[in-house]
Scaffold this motif. Structure first.
Motif, short mmCIF file in Angstrom:
data_model
loop_
_atom_site.label_atom_id
_atom_site.label_comp_id
_atom_site.label_asym_id
_atom_site.label_seq_id
_atom_site.Cartn_x
_atom_site.Cartn_y
_atom_site.Cartn_z
N HIS A 74 84.89 32.65 49.96
CA HIS A 74 85.40 33.93 50.47
C HIS A 74 84.94 34.09 51.91
O HIS A 74 83.81 33.73 52.25
CB HIS A 74 84.86 35.09 49.62
CG HIS A 74 85.41 35.12 48.24
ND1 HIS A 74 85.00 34.26 47.25
CD2 HIS A 74 86.35 35.91 47.69
CE1 HIS A 74 85.66 34.52 46.14
NE2 HIS A 74 86.49 35.53 46.37
N VAL A 75 85.80 34.64 52.75
CA VAL A 75 85.49 34.80 54.16
C VAL A 75 85.85 36.21 54.61
O VAL A 75 86.86 36.77 54.18
CB VAL A 75 86.29 33.77 55.02
CG1 VAL A 75 86.00 33.96 56.50
CG2 VAL A 75 86.00 32.34 54.58
N VAL A 76 85.01 36.76 55.48
CA VAL A 76 85.32 38.02 56.15
C VAL A 76 85.58 37.67 57.61
O VAL A 76 84.78 36.97 58.24
CB VAL A 76 84.15 39.02 56.07
CG1 VAL A 76 84.48 40.29 56.83
CG2 VAL A 76 83.81 39.33 54.62
N ILE A 77 86.70 38.12 58.14
CA ILE A 77 87.03 37.91 59.55
C ILE A 77 86.89 39.24 60.27
O ILE A 77 87.49 40.24 59.85
CB ILE A 77 88.46 37.38 59.72
CG1 ILE A 77 88.64 36.06 58.96
CG2 ILE A 77 88.80 37.22 61.19
CD1 ILE A 77 90.08 35.58 58.92
N ILE A 78 86.11 39.22 61.33
CA ILE A 78 85.92 40.42 62.15
C ILE A 78 86.30 40.04 63.57
O ILE A 78 85.77 39.06 64.12
CB ILE A 78 84.47 40.92 62.10
CG1 ILE A 78 84.09 41.27 60.65
CG2 ILE A 78 84.29 42.16 62.98
CD1 ILE A 78 82.92 40.54 60.14
N SER A 79 87.21 40.77 64.16
CA SER A 79 87.70 40.44 65.49
C SER A 79 87.45 41.61 66.45
O SER A 79 87.67 42.76 66.10
CB SER A 79 89.20 40.14 65.41
OG SER A 79 89.73 39.86 66.67
#
Length: 183
Positions: A74-79
């Motif tokens: 699982h990955v969280v992407i924060i931009s």
């Protein structure tokens, strides 16, 4: 006419205050809870000077033809972006968007995963007792710094687009804060 100017001034001040407070309150307790449930760890993200959160997204493991997950990554992407525009459309069956996305250049992308990570052909730097792998690439008009470090239950990977407004020193300051807050 004088009253109209006063009302207009008050209106513009309220808009300015609303926009300023918006960037400070993007990561709500509900978003923090969803991130922790998604990757099994709490994530602390520092504010980044003139950059605003543009996108927060939860990525799920890919699925096979039967719709069953392949693996448990699982990955969280924060931009982060230097300019926030209109809300953009983002549709991906393997993810859940918690915030945004908004139009604007992504200057900093942070990927937090419940799996360990390593950068190929990278160099290492020690920050607060944590080994940070990094690689820097310059090609045409692009200058990118990638960094990665592992924590007990996963990893952080950050990609910085060093285009003049964001310097290498700024990027390393951000990495330093992320390491200290999440080791």
């Amino acid at each position: 006419m004088k009253n109209l100017r006063i009302y207009f001034g008050i209106f513009m001040l309220l808009i300015l205050i609303a926009c300023t407070n918006q960037s400070e309150s993007v990561i709500t307790d509900d978003i923090q809870k969803k991130i922790k449930e998604h990757i099994g760890m709490e994530v602390s993200l520092p504010e980044v000077g003139d950059y605003s959160l543009n996108f927060i997204n939860l990525q799920y493991p890919p699925e096979n033809n039967l719709g069953e997950p392949i693996g448990d990554r699982h990955v969280v992407i924060i931009s982060y972006s230097d300019e926030i525009g209109e809300k953009a459309h983002y549709d991906d069956k393997q993810s859940e968007t918690l915030y945004g996305p908004y139009e604007g250049r992504s200057i900093i992308n942070v990927y937090v995963s419940n799996f360990k990570n390593s950068l190929s052909n990278s160099r290492e730097k020690e920050i607060s007792g944590v080994t940070v792998e990094y690689d820097e690439k310059k090609q045409n008009n692009y200058h990118i710094l990638s960094s990665s470090f592992n924590v007990k239950n996963g990893s952080f990977q950050m990609i910085f687009h060093l285009d003049g407004s964001l310097t290498k020193d700024d990027a390393w300051e951000f990495v330093d804060e992320i390491v200290k807050e999440n080791k």
